[in-house]
Each structure stands twice: as C-alpha cells, then as structure tokens.
Design a protein around this motif. Structure first.
Motif, mmCIF file in Angstrom:
data_model
loop_
_atom_site.group_PDB
_atom_site.id
_atom_site.type_symbol
_atom_site.label_atom_id
_atom_site.label_comp_id
_atom_site.label_asym_id
_atom_site.label_seq_id
_atom_site.Cartn_x
_atom_site.Cartn_y
_atom_site.Cartn_z
ATOM 1 N N SER A 1 0.834 -1.210 0.000
ATOM 2 C CA SER A 1 0.000 0.000 0.000
ATOM 3 C C SER A 1 0.866 1.255 0.000
ATOM 4 C CB SER A 1 -0.914 -0.011 1.230
ATOM 5 O OG SER A 1 -1.664 1.181 1.304
ATOM 6 N N ARG A 2 1.918 1.268 0.828
ATOM 7 C CA ARG A 2 2.806 2.437 0.861
ATOM 8 C C ARG A 2 3.542 2.611 -0.463
ATOM 9 N NH1 ARG A 2 4.035 0.514 6.184
ATOM 10 N NH2 ARG A 2 5.975 -0.430 5.408
ATOM 11 N N ALA A 3 3.952 1.494 -1.059
ATOM 12 C CA ALA A 3 4.667 1.566 -2.337
ATOM 13 C C ALA A 3 3.777 2.162 -3.419
ATOM 14 C CB ALA A 3 5.136 0.180 -2.752
ATOM 15 N N ARG A 4 2.533 1.752 -3.467
ATOM 16 C CA ARG A 4 1.612 2.279 -4.482
ATOM 17 C C ARG A 4 1.351 3.764 -4.277
ATOM 18 N NH1 ARG A 4 -2.415 -2.981 -4.564
ATOM 19 N NH2 ARG A 4 -1.442 -4.028 -6.342
ATOM 20 N N LYS A 5 1.252 4.193 -3.028
ATOM 21 C CA LYS A 5 1.043 5.611 -2.753
ATOM 22 C C LYS A 5 2.243 6.432 -3.205
ATOM 23 C CE LYS A 5 -2.102 5.051 1.175
ATOM 24 N NZ LYS A 5 -2.267 5.223 2.647
ATOM 25 N N ARG A 6 3.444 5.915 -2.963
ATOM 26 C CA ARG A 6 4.653 6.621 -3.389
ATOM 27 C C ARG A 6 4.706 6.750 -4.911
ATOM 28 N NH1 ARG A 6 8.855 7.191 0.359
ATOM 29 N NH2 ARG A 6 8.447 6.239 2.384
ATOM 30 N N LEU A 7 4.365 5.670 -5.607
ATOM 31 C CA LEU A 7 4.378 5.702 -7.066
ATOM 32 C C LEU A 7 3.304 6.635 -7.611
ATOM 33 C CD1 LEU A 7 5.046 2.021 -8.129
ATOM 34 C CD2 LEU A 7 6.584 3.944 -8.241
ATOM 35 N N ARG A 8 2.156 6.649 -6.970
ATOM 36 C CA ARG A 8 1.078 7.544 -7.408
ATOM 37 C C ARG A 8 1.507 8.998 -7.249
ATOM 38 N NH1 ARG A 8 -2.556 6.078 -4.044
ATOM 39 N NH2 ARG A 8 -3.105 4.215 -5.231
ATOM 40 N N LYS A 9 2.169 9.304 -6.122
ATOM 41 C CA LYS A 9 2.642 10.674 -5.891
ATOM 42 C C LYS A 9 3.706 11.053 -6.907
ATOM 43 C CE LYS A 9 4.597 13.642 -2.306
ATOM 44 N NZ LYS A 9 5.066 13.705 -0.894
ATOM 45 N N LEU A 10 4.609 10.112 -7.200
ATOM 46 C CA LEU A 10 5.656 10.385 -8.181
ATOM 47 C C LEU A 10 5.049 10.643 -9.558
ATOM 48 C CD1 LEU A 10 8.664 10.507 -8.920
ATOM 49 C CD2 LEU A 10 8.572 8.056 -9.361
ATOM 50 N N THR A 11 4.045 9.854 -9.931
ATOM 51 C CA THR A 11 3.380 10.035 -11.217
ATOM 52 C C THR A 11 2.729 11.407 -11.308
ATOM 53 O OG1 THR A 11 2.952 7.661 -11.350
ATOM 54 C CG2 THR A 11 1.651 9.092 -12.783
ATOM 55 N N GLU A 12 2.067 11.832 -10.235
ATOM 56 C CA GLU A 12 1.425 13.146 -10.239
ATOM 57 C C GLU A 12 2.456 14.253 -10.386
ATOM 58 O OE1 GLU A 12 -0.702 13.159 -6.600
ATOM 59 O OE2 GLU A 12 -2.331 11.882 -7.329
ATOM 60 N N LEU A 13 3.597 14.123 -9.720
ATOM 61 C CA LEU A 13 4.652 15.132 -9.847
ATOM 62 C C LEU A 13 5.193 15.187 -11.264
ATOM 63 C CD1 LEU A 13 6.627 14.555 -6.518
ATOM 64 C CD2 LEU A 13 5.144 16.478 -7.097
ATOM 65 N N GLU A 14 5.355 14.003 -11.885
ATOM 66 C CA GLU A 14 5.849 13.963 -13.262
ATOM 67 C C GLU A 14 4.861 14.629 -14.202
ATOM 68 O OE1 GLU A 14 8.645 12.962 -14.567
ATOM 69 O OE2 GLU A 14 9.571 12.328 -12.706
ATOM 70 N N LEU A 15 3.564 14.385 -13.996
ATOM 71 C CA LEU A 15 2.539 14.983 -14.862
ATOM 72 C C LEU A 15 2.479 16.493 -14.671
ATOM 73 C CD1 LEU A 15 -0.341 12.372 -14.562
ATOM 74 C CD2 LEU A 15 1.163 12.752 -16.507
ATOM 75 N N ASP A 16 2.581 16.959 -13.423
ATOM 76 C CA ASP A 16 2.566 18.398 -13.172
ATOM 77 C C ASP A 16 3.771 19.070 -13.802
ATOM 78 O OD1 ASP A 16 0.256 18.110 -11.797
ATOM 79 O OD2 ASP A 16 1.177 18.084 -9.811
ATOM 80 N N GLY A 17 4.902 18.415 -13.773
ATOM 81 C CA GLY A 17 6.113 18.999 -14.346
ATOM 82 C C GLY A 17 6.099 19.040 -15.847
ATOM 83 N N GLY A 18 5.223 18.227 -16.496
ATOM 84 C CA GLY A 18 5.208 18.166 -17.945
ATOM 85 C C GLY A 18 4.297 19.166 -18.605
ATOM 86 N N THR A 19 3.465 19.904 -17.802
ATOM 87 C CA THR A 19 2.552 20.869 -18.388
ATOM 88 C C THR A 19 3.266 22.173 -18.607
ATOM 89 O OG1 THR A 19 1.811 21.486 -16.195
ATOM 90 C CG2 THR A 19 0.523 19.810 -17.360
ATOM 91 N N GLY A 20 3.088 22.779 -19.768
ATOM 92 C CA GLY A 20 3.752 24.046 -20.100
ATOM 93 C C GLY A 20 2.783 25.195 -20.110
ATOM 94 N N SER A 21 3.284 26.420 -20.118
ATOM 95 C CA SER A 21 2.472 27.626 -20.155
ATOM 96 C C SER A 21 2.293 28.091 -21.586
ATOM 97 C CB SER A 21 3.151 28.722 -19.321
ATOM 98 O OG SER A 21 2.458 29.921 -19.447
ATOM 99 N N THR A 22 1.115 28.558 -21.892
ATOM 100 C CA THR A 22 0.814 29.025 -23.246
ATOM 101 C C THR A 22 0.744 30.537 -23.308
ATOM 102 O OG1 THR A 22 -1.553 28.813 -22.802
ATOM 103 C CG2 THR A 22 -0.447 26.924 -23.826
#
Length: 233
Positions: free
Chosen positions: A166-187
């Motif tokens: 359960s802890r491992a999945r939460k860590r991966l979910r948080k990492l995925t969200e950070l990666e997605l937030d970092g990939g959005t650019g400003s227009t």
C-alpha cells in the motif's frame, strides 16, 4: 507413483535441479533485473540463486506446489547480499587510482537500448521506496504473487506485505502526479507572439485577419509629420 518435483529437489536429484533451472531461470533473471537495474549483475544473481537453492534443498517442504515463490525468495536475499557486497567493493575502489577507460563494444548495447531506458524509468520510481516496499512491489506487482505467497517468499507476515504494498503504491502515485505536473507548459507566451504578429497583418488574438495596410498607414503618417517639421525649419 510419480515423485513430485519438490520431493526430487529435496532429495538432491540432479535431473530435478536441471528441470527447476529450465523452468524458472528466466523468471529469476527478470526479477533480478528489475531489482538491480543491471543486466550483468542479474546474470550473477541467477547463478547464485540456484547455488543457494541447492544448498538449501533440504528446507523444501513436501507437496505439489510450484517452487517459484521459494526461488524468488532466495533471489531476493541474494540480491540484498549482492548489493551490499557491491557497495563495499565500490567503496574500496574509491580508495584505488582509477584505471584507464576501456571502450565497450558490446553489440547488446544497441539491442537493449529501449529496454534500458524503460528499466531506468522503473528504477527511478523504485528508488523512492524503502527496500522492503521495493521487494514487495516487485514480487506482487511485477511477478504476480499474492500477498500470502510473497509473505512466504520474504519470510514476513501477510499484513506486513499488504502494508508495504500500500505504501509503495502511494509513493508511485505521488511520483506520477509530480511527473505529470512537471510536464505541463504555459501558453502565455504564444498569445503574445500572436498579438505581435497581428499588428503586422497576421491573425490577432481574436482570430480576425488584420490588414497589412494598417501598418503602412501608420508609417506614412510618421513620414508626413517629419516632412512638415522640415518645411517649418
């Protein structure tokens, strides 16, 4: 009556160990690659795992169940010991002058490039976990073991496996969200470019075509003003 593979392994039957290797060597190797991110080290772990399995053969319980969880448990312990030894070796190397670099011409480098990139991404995610969480995640998610079987392989309680997973999945979910937030650019910059293009006869922010004559008429007004000033002089 046919003797089970477990019984033959427990008795030290060489043919049984050959069968065990043929059936599970690739599984152990895949598990080792995922745990270490190193193809060469994974080959060593496979060898050490089956050597250790031979040494521990008398601990195999009777029955007809697959020996895959038992082997994966041994492989996990071997990986721990191998990583510990590698750290000691690396620490020793830092105290020795480095040798001259030798180029690597292995053909497998290009063949495994895509796999290596995917593996590096997976290792980056796994590096955010504690060792216990990483081991449970690898066994349960990648190897498909259920919680009870993974607990048996690791020698821990079922509840411990579920909590770590359960802890491992939460860590991966948080990492995925950070990666997605970092990939959005400003227009915002794009709008400014469109606006400046609009003043030159392009398409403005409103989407309406602006004629180039606007810029020309402004230029002619400036020229007329300069001519008037020169006449007054």
């Amino acid at each position: 009556m046919e003797i089970s593979l477990r019984a033959r392994v427990r008795a030290g039957d060489p043919d049984a160990f050959r069968q065990l290797f043929d059936e599970h060597a690739s599984v152990v190797h895949r598990h080792a690659v995922r745990m270490t991110g190193n193809w060469v080290m994974a080959d060593d772990i496979v060898s050490l795992t089956f050597l250790e399995a031979w040494r521990l053969r008398e601990r195999v319980f009777p029955g007809d169940d697959s020996l895959r969880p038992w082997l994966l448990g041994i492989a996990t312990n071997v990986t721990r010991n191998t990583a510990r030894a590698a750290r000691r070796h690396q620490a020793a190397l830092t105290r020795v002058p480095p040798p001259d670099p030798v180029p690597d011409f292995a053909d497998e480098v290009t063949q495994r490039l895509a796999d290596t990139e995917e593996l590096a991404a997976a290792q980056k995610a796994l590096s955010t976990m504690r060792r216990g969480e990483r081991e449970v995640f690898t066994l349960c998610v990648w190897e498909g073991l259920d919680a009870a079987t993974a607990a048996e392989a690791l020698g821990v309680a079922v509840g411990t496996v579920r909590a770590r997973l359960s802890r491992a999945r939460k860590r991966l979910r948080k990492l995925t969200e950070l990666e997605l937030d970092g990939g959005t650019g400003s227009t915002g910059g794009t709008g400014g470019m469109n606006g400046s293009r609009g003043t030159e006869g392009g398409i403005g922010q409103s989407g309406v075509q602006r004629p180039a004559a606007v810029g020309q008429s402004l230029g002619s007004r400036h020229q007329a003003a300069r001519s008037t000033q020169e006449k007054k002089r």
